[in-house]
Design an enzyme around this catalytic site. Structure first.
Site, PDB file in Angstrom:
ATOM      1  CB  ALA A   7      -0.902  -0.010   1.222  1.00 42.76           C
ATOM      2  CB  ILE A   8       2.288   3.253  -2.566  1.00 46.43           C
ATOM      3  CG1 ILE A   8       1.181   3.376  -3.625  1.00 46.43           C
ATOM      4  CG2 ILE A   8       3.145   2.035  -2.833  1.00 46.43           C
ATOM      5  CD1 ILE A   8       1.706   3.629  -5.017  1.00 46.43           C
ATOM      6  N   GLY A   9      -0.165   4.451  -0.232  1.00 46.18           N
ATOM      7  CA  GLY A   9      -0.805   5.691   0.209  1.00 46.18           C
ATOM      8  C   GLY A   9      -2.098   5.982  -0.521  1.00 46.18           C
ATOM      9  CB  VAL A  10      -5.064   7.461   0.409  1.00 50.45           C
ATOM     10  CG1 VAL A  10      -6.404   7.940  -0.120  1.00 50.45           C
ATOM     11  CG2 VAL A  10      -5.184   6.067   0.989  1.00 50.45           C
ATOM     12  CG  ASP A  49     -10.764   8.664   2.107  1.00 51.14           C
ATOM     13  OD1 ASP A  49     -10.933   8.775   3.343  1.00 51.14           O
ATOM     14  OD2 ASP A  49     -10.732   7.568   1.528  1.00 51.14           O
ATOM     15  CB  ALA A  57     -14.958   4.289   6.774  1.00 52.03           C
ATOM     16  CG  HIS A 182     -13.572 -14.082  34.985  1.00 51.57           C
ATOM     17  ND1 HIS A 182     -12.337 -14.140  34.371  1.00 51.57           N
ATOM     18  CD2 HIS A 182     -13.864 -15.339  35.430  1.00 51.57           C
ATOM     19  CE1 HIS A 182     -11.895 -15.390  34.458  1.00 51.57           C
ATOM     20  NE2 HIS A 182     -12.800 -16.127  35.100  1.00 51.57           N
TER      21      HIS A 182
END
Length: 203
Positions: A7-10, A49, A57, A182
């Site tokens: 993944a190289i970014g957005v 974005d 999101a 618990h």
């Protein structure tokens, strides 16, 4: 491994939609907005974005709610970017919120760190998924929680408790007295909190 995902970014998808025709300002390819997500064009808002990192999101949703409430004449509080949970849905899951140890030290903070491994948690052992741990970071001067990191089963479901604590500047004393049912994975959160100040009962 058989495959590697890189993944190289957005970057914002803002080309060829007429922004230049209405004179909208961009900053390094992102739509420029003020604290209420209004652009330089009066009455035009942008969220998510297209305005830049963090490109998540749930961040876009929070920004959208803020913008709509502002448009409706309300006075919403600003989105707290210091308390944005980041989640990776791999196995085991990874989740974090707030500062890392490194970032806290770079900011000149004195810190107290607590850690608890899921292999010592009853629910983890019963379910057969005991890889990972919970780590919490406190500002040792104010005793406020400033960071948390979880690797393990359901990490993304456990992080909201710690996000809420950071948002509300909760202290060690306030957090350590919270009773956790618990057997649950959430007990690992409580144990890590206790460990930060040398009060761990289980290790």
């Amino acid at each position: 491994a058989d495959y590697t995902l890189m993944a190289i970014g957005v970057r914002a998808n803002v080309e060829n939609i007429g922004l230049d025709k209405i004179g909208m300002e961009l900053d390094s390819g992102w739509i420029k907005v003020n604290g209420d997500y209004e652009t330089n064009v009066s009455g035009v808002y942008a969220i998510g974005d297209v305005i830049g990192n963090p490109c998540l999101a749930h961040v876009a949703s929070a920004e959208g709610v803020h913008a709509v409430e502002k448009i409706a004449g309300q006075n919403p509080p600003p989105v707290n970017y210091e308390a944005i949970p980041a989640c990776t849905y791999c196995k085991p899951q990874v989740a974090s919120v707030g500062l890392t140890e490194k970032k806290a030290i770079e900011k000149g903070l004195e810190i107290a760190v607590g850690k608890f491994h899921f292999r010592a948690n009853g629910k983890s052992l019963a379910s057969g998924e005991f890889d990972g741990f919970v780590k919490v970071i406190f500002d040792s001067k104010t005793d406020q929680l400033i960071g948390a990191h979880i690797i393990g089963s359901e990490a993304t479901e456990l992080i909201p408790e710690l996000t809420l604590a950071i948002m509300n500047k909760m202290t060690f004393v306030e957090l350590k007295n919270s009773i956790h049912a618990h057997p649950t994975l959430s007990e690992a959160v409580k144990e890590a909190i206790h460990d930060a100040y040398g009060e761990a009962i289980h290790k």
